[in-house]
Design an enzyme around this catalytic site. Sequence first.
Site, PDB file in Angstrom:
ATOM      1  N   GLY A   1       0.787  -1.234   0.000  1.00 28.48           N
ATOM      2  CA  GLY A   1       0.000   0.000   0.000  1.00 28.48           C
ATOM      3  C   GLY A   1       0.819   1.285   0.000  1.00 28.48           C
ATOM      4  N   SER A   2       2.064   1.237  -0.481  1.00 32.43           N
ATOM      5  CA  SER A   2       2.858   2.483  -0.471  1.00 32.43           C
ATOM      6  C   SER A   2       2.283   3.502  -1.450  1.00 32.43           C
ATOM      7  CB  SER A   2       4.335   2.211  -0.753  1.00 32.43           C
ATOM      8  OG  SER A   2       4.512   1.711  -2.056  1.00 32.43           O
TER       9      SER A   2
ATOM     10  N   HIS B   1       1.091   0.851 -13.185  1.00 30.39           N
ATOM     11  CA  HIS B   1       1.844  -0.365 -13.474  1.00 30.39           C
ATOM     12  C   HIS B   1       3.331  -0.008 -13.607  1.00 30.39           C
ATOM     13  CE1 HIS B   1       2.389  -4.479 -14.720  1.00 30.39           C
ATOM     14  NE2 HIS B   1       3.198  -4.037 -15.668  1.00 30.39           N
TER      15      HIS B   1
ATOM     16  N   LYS C   1     -15.700 -14.683  -8.540  1.00 30.61           N
ATOM     17  CA  LYS C   1     -15.271 -13.290  -8.708  1.00 30.61           C
ATOM     18  C   LYS C   1     -16.492 -12.370  -8.699  1.00 30.61           C
ATOM     19  CE  LYS C   1     -12.007 -12.125 -11.615  1.00 30.61           C
ATOM     20  NZ  LYS C   1     -11.216 -11.712 -12.787  1.00 30.61           N
TER      21      LYS C   1
ATOM     22  N   ARG D   1      -5.696  -8.214  -8.866  1.00 31.70           N
ATOM     23  CA  ARG D   1      -6.771  -9.043  -9.438  1.00 31.70           C
ATOM     24  C   ARG D   1      -7.314  -8.381 -10.682  1.00 31.70           C
ATOM     25  NH1 ARG D   1      -8.527 -13.292  -6.331  1.00 31.70           N
ATOM     26  NH2 ARG D   1      -7.688 -13.176  -4.226  1.00 31.70           N
TER      27      ARG D   1
ATOM     28  N   ASN E   1      -5.280   2.595 -13.097  1.00 28.97           N
ATOM     29  CA  ASN E   1      -4.296   1.674 -12.521  1.00 28.97           C
ATOM     30  C   ASN E   1      -2.897   2.228 -12.728  1.00 28.97           C
ATOM     31  OD1 ASN E   1      -3.285  -0.799 -11.403  1.00 28.97           O
ATOM     32  ND2 ASN E   1      -2.866  -1.546 -13.479  1.00 28.97           N
TER      33      ASN E   1
END
Length: 191
Positions: A12-13, A106, A62, A88, A104
């Site tokens: 969680g940084s 990445h 899911k 996920r 997101n």
Amino acid sequence: MARLAVFTSGNGSNFQVIAEKILKTKHTIPCMICDRKKAYSFERAKNLGINSYYVSYFEKTKESAEEEIIKIIEKEKVDIIALAGFMRLLSPMFVEKYKNRIVNIHPSLLPKYPGTHAIEKSYASDDRELGITVHYVDSGMDTGPVIRQESFIRNICEPIEEIEKKIHNLEYATYPEVIENLLDSCAGGNN
Ligand code: GAR
């Protein structure tokens, strides 16, 4: 004023730096959602004063895990979802429901090295230019339209620890800023 939910799976940084920036703006973070019970991100949420929710994917489909997430998102009136190390894939149903509202981060220059171990894969490659990508989320693995990429030229003698540090620092410098811009445009004239 717009409302952000952050999804995590571990350390969680990124969540931490996002919260530190966003909580100083007019926007709020009503919740952090995590799929791993013992994730360190819960400790961070507690220290930041942010509500956290554990959503288990264990022994259920899911779709039913995502139904739980949707209930939280609706209860907390979330406008934008930021995945920050959430490991996920979201279903097409979920992605469609929140189309253009999920982003997101990445740790590679997508489309290179999607999925897990992106830093190790980047490090093992012959690429001179390494970096990070912020993108909208679709139902693919780290696919979806790119919002921003940042990169640096590696020094070929650099150990992986240094590369890792540089990549994370780029994430911390970039992701909160992109999120703030999204929240600003989402809040539109209502602020
Ligand atoms: C970050 O490096 C993020 O880019 C990566 O997981 C790490 C989470 O760290 N995400 C992915 O690889 C997504 N495919 P954090 O929990 O300390 O923020």
